[in-house]
Design a protein around this motif. Structure first.
Motif, PDB file in Angstrom:
ATOM      1  N   THR A  47       0.547   5.811  -0.708  1.00 51.02           N
ATOM      2  CA  THR A  47      -0.004   6.815  -0.608  1.00 51.02           C
ATOM      3  C   THR A  47       1.037   8.041  -1.563  1.00 51.02           C
ATOM      4  N   THR A  86       1.461  -1.695   0.329  1.00 51.61           N
ATOM      5  CA  THR A  86      -0.138  -0.041   0.222  1.00 51.61           C
ATOM      6  C   THR A  86       1.255   0.994  -0.078  1.00 51.61           C
ATOM      7  N   VAL A 137      -4.224  10.613  -2.537  1.00 53.51           N
ATOM      8  CA  VAL A 137      -4.806   8.602  -3.175  1.00 53.51           C
ATOM      9  C   VAL A 137      -3.751   7.686  -2.104  1.00 53.51           C
ATOM     10  N   LYS A 138      -4.620   6.800  -2.131  1.00 54.59           N
ATOM     11  CA  LYS A 138      -3.671   5.643  -1.174  1.00 54.59           C
ATOM     12  C   LYS A 138      -4.448   4.242  -2.195  1.00 54.59           C
ATOM     13  N   ASP A 191     -12.795   7.707   0.513  1.00 58.16           N
ATOM     14  CA  ASP A 191     -13.507   7.129   1.298  1.00 58.16           C
ATOM     15  C   ASP A 191     -14.087   5.708   1.417  1.00 58.16           C
ATOM     16  N   GLY A 192     -12.252   5.513   2.169  1.00 58.33           N
ATOM     17  CA  GLY A 192     -11.988   4.455   2.051  1.00 58.33           C
ATOM     18  C   GLY A 192     -11.719   3.636   1.255  1.00 58.33           C
ATOM     19  N   MET A 193     -10.681   2.209   1.214  1.00 54.65           N
ATOM     20  CA  MET A 193     -10.380   1.281   0.852  1.00 54.65           C
ATOM     21  C   MET A 193     -11.628   1.101  -0.438  1.00 54.65           C
ATOM     22  N   ILE A 194     -11.295   1.390  -1.588  1.00 54.50           N
ATOM     23  CA  ILE A 194     -12.189   0.634  -2.229  1.00 54.50           C
ATOM     24  C   ILE A 194     -11.765  -0.995  -2.946  1.00 54.50           C
ATOM     25  N   TYR A 208      -6.653  -1.730  -5.909  1.00 50.76           N
ATOM     26  CA  TYR A 208      -7.742  -1.324  -4.370  1.00 50.76           C
ATOM     27  C   TYR A 208      -7.046   0.196  -4.439  1.00 50.76           C
ATOM     28  N   TYR A 209      -7.998   1.178  -3.960  1.00 48.55           N
ATOM     29  CA  TYR A 209      -7.386   2.411  -3.465  1.00 48.55           C
ATOM     30  C   TYR A 209      -8.352   3.087  -3.157  1.00 48.55           C
ATOM     31  N   ASP A 210      -7.885   3.956  -2.055  1.00 51.90           N
ATOM     32  CA  ASP A 210      -9.326   5.265  -1.653  1.00 51.90           C
ATOM     33  C   ASP A 210      -8.300   6.276  -2.134  1.00 51.90           C
ATOM     34  N   LYS A 258      -3.197   0.088  -3.103  1.00 49.36           N
ATOM     35  CA  LYS A 258      -2.915  -0.570  -2.990  1.00 49.36           C
ATOM     36  C   LYS A 258      -3.050  -2.095  -3.971  1.00 49.36           C
TER      37      LYS A 258
END
Length: 520
Positions: free
Chosen positions: A379, A377, A449-450, A472-475, A467-469, A452
């Protein structure tokens, strides 16, 4: 609980191992990653850590620098040999793309600088032997295995010295003899080789023996075993002795997309030949563990892992290009004008060239993926990327997958791009200059953006998930991408941090808080 073998769970092919005192040292193929030729250390033959690199660069060629559309994917440094002789450490290998044979020496393998010289010519999978009488030889070759005498200072082939074919592979094979490792033990010369006989259905390890280099070499099979991974035979590597007089081989096994992974094989000598078992199978895990119980030479030593997290906060008082953690390597040579560690922390990657896709992204920073599962992960601040730029994290190999942010007509979008196995060809490089396939996209309204990636190599699954955040949280993007080890790159899959420009150079991305997790 993971099985013991394969022993290192990641891509360290063509291993060669020596012991000096209580420490074991290993080298392996690093190809087009820099710094090159990692030196690994162990005190127990199970846990290993990186303690040094042999070189920062080889030739500084345009291909090593990913200039224009050049690269050295699938080339670079292959199959090094490691020896310790009269207080000096020696490493030698040939470069596939440059067609030179390099020799490096130092008196301090862990902290020392390595002195380089080379000979013109390519010695395939060479192995060094310092004989008792002061003469020096290399064995090498594919199919025909040669032995050639060198000058004592390794400066050239010795004029009038021994140079002849000593072994020829006459079997019906898919892969002829290569990967030579030569030793002199108790008056006999032993040469260990890999080949792939059609009758075995897998790569196998053989050993030849002779009492005289001008004499006839006798052959014995040593290992024919895939340790439950059908068709993927364990072979190619070196042997090393323990302080109590035991012997062990370090070979490798193809493990799919994660790469070629070392396997530990205890052995003895029987009738004057190295011997593993009557059925040529590697001993059971129980027996290997029993063997290893007596080999821990530094029980209190704390090992650094072969992977690491990184907040990218380094001392940049003297330079913005500090030595990064040992687990990092650049994909091809870095361009110093295109990366730096910022004073407040963070890795900044600045585009210095136009690249049509990921494989030509300069200043990609990588770490090996670990089996059976791992994730990374990071940022990323993309406020500085320009129109046409793509920045993010990738699963790097020929059929890559990435999750990142693309500046598309001055609008930021979260994208997943992939290249599929059927689009990769070892000999047809045209695909290398085609854009990646966008399989997911979403407009975002943030510059931080985070991202993963999770990789699963369990049971040959060899799949990456993205995945990305964006606040709005990890999606979960819902994309699963099949990874594949191919001869186009010839290396195991890696996590890579990247930024590339498709229209104009100068765009910047800043990476922070890289977190690496692996299943123990």
């Amino acid at each position: 609980m993971q099985s013991l073998n394969p022993i290192m769970k990641t891509d360290y092919p063509d291993p060669d191992v020596i012991r000096v005192g209580n420490a074991y040292y290993m080298v392996s193929t690093t190809m087009y990653f820099f710094p090159g030729c990692a030196i690994l250390r162990s005190y127990d033959l199970v846990n290993w850590e990186i303690v040094n690199y042999v070189f920062d660069k080889l030739e500084d060629s345009s291909a090593e620098n990913l200039e224009r559309e050049e690269s050295i994917y699938g080339h670079g440094m292959w199959a090094p040999t490691l020896r310790f002789h009269n207080g000096i450490y020696y490493i030698a290998f040939s470069s596939v793309d440059i067609k030179k044979t390099y020799f490096f020496t130092t008196d301090d393998i862990e902290k020392g600088k390595w002195e380089k010289h080379y000979m013109d010519g390519f010695f395939h999978d060479l192995s060094l032997l310092f004989d008792d009488d002061g003469r020096v030889y290399v064995t090498y070759g594919n199919g025909d295995i040669w032995i050639t005498e060198l000058e004592p200072d390794l400066s050239a082939i010795k004029e009038g010295g021994l140079s002849k074919i000593i072994i020829n592979d006459t079997d019906d094979v898919y892969l002829r003899y290569e990967g030579s490792h030569i030793y002199k033990i108790d008056g006999y010369y032993y040469i260990f080789l890999i080949h792939w006989p059609k009758s075995a259905g897998m790569r196998t390890q053989v050993v030849y023996r002779a009492s005289d280099l001008n004499g006839e070499f006798e052959r014995r099979d040593l290992v024919i075993d895939d340790i439950g991974n059908p068709g993927r035979g364990v072979a190619q590597g070196g042997i090393v002795d323990t302080p109590d007089g035991k012997w062990v081989a370090y070979l490798f096994q193809d493990c799919g997309a994660v790469g070629r992974v070392p396997v530990i094989v205890p052995l003895t000598f029987k009738d004057g030949f190295p011997y593993v078992s009557d059925d040529l199978k590697i001993p059971s895990e129980k027996n290997i563990k029993k063997f290893l119980e007596k080999q821990n030479l530094a029980k209190d030593h704390k090992y650094d892992k072969l992977y690491t997290s990184d907040d990218f906060k380094y001392d940049v008082t003297m330079t913005s290009h500090p030595d990064l953690k040992m687990q990092w390597q650049w994909n091809h040579l870095p361009c110093d004008s295109g990366w730096k560690i910022k004073h407040e922390g963070g890795l900044e990657i600045k585009n210095t060239k136009i690249a049509t896709n990921l494989v030509h992204a300069r200043n990609m920073l990588t770490q090996r993926m670990m089996m059976p599962k791992c994730s990374a992960t990071v940022t990323i601040d993309v406020s500085g990327i320009k129109d046409g730029d793509v920045a993010g994290i990738c699963a790097m190999q020929g059929c890559y997958g990435l999750v990142g942010v693309r500046n598309q007509s001055f609008q930021k979008e979260l994208v997943v791009m992939v290249r599929k196995k059927e689009e990769v060809d070892r000999f047809d490089k045209r695909i290398d200059y085609m854009p990646g396939n966008v399989v997911f996209s979403r407009i975002i309204n943030t510059d931080v953006v985070k991202l993963k990636i999770c990789a699963d190599f369990t049971g040959g699954k060899d799949t990456a998930y993205f995945y990305y955040d964006a606040g709005d949280g990890m999606i979960d993007t819902g994309v699963s991408h099949k990874l594949h080890f191919g001869l186009d790159h010839f290396t195991g899959c890696r996590f890579g941090l990247f930024n590339f420009a498709t229209k104009q150079p100068g765009g910047k991305a800043v990476f922070n808080d890289f977190e690496y997790e692996a299943e123990d």
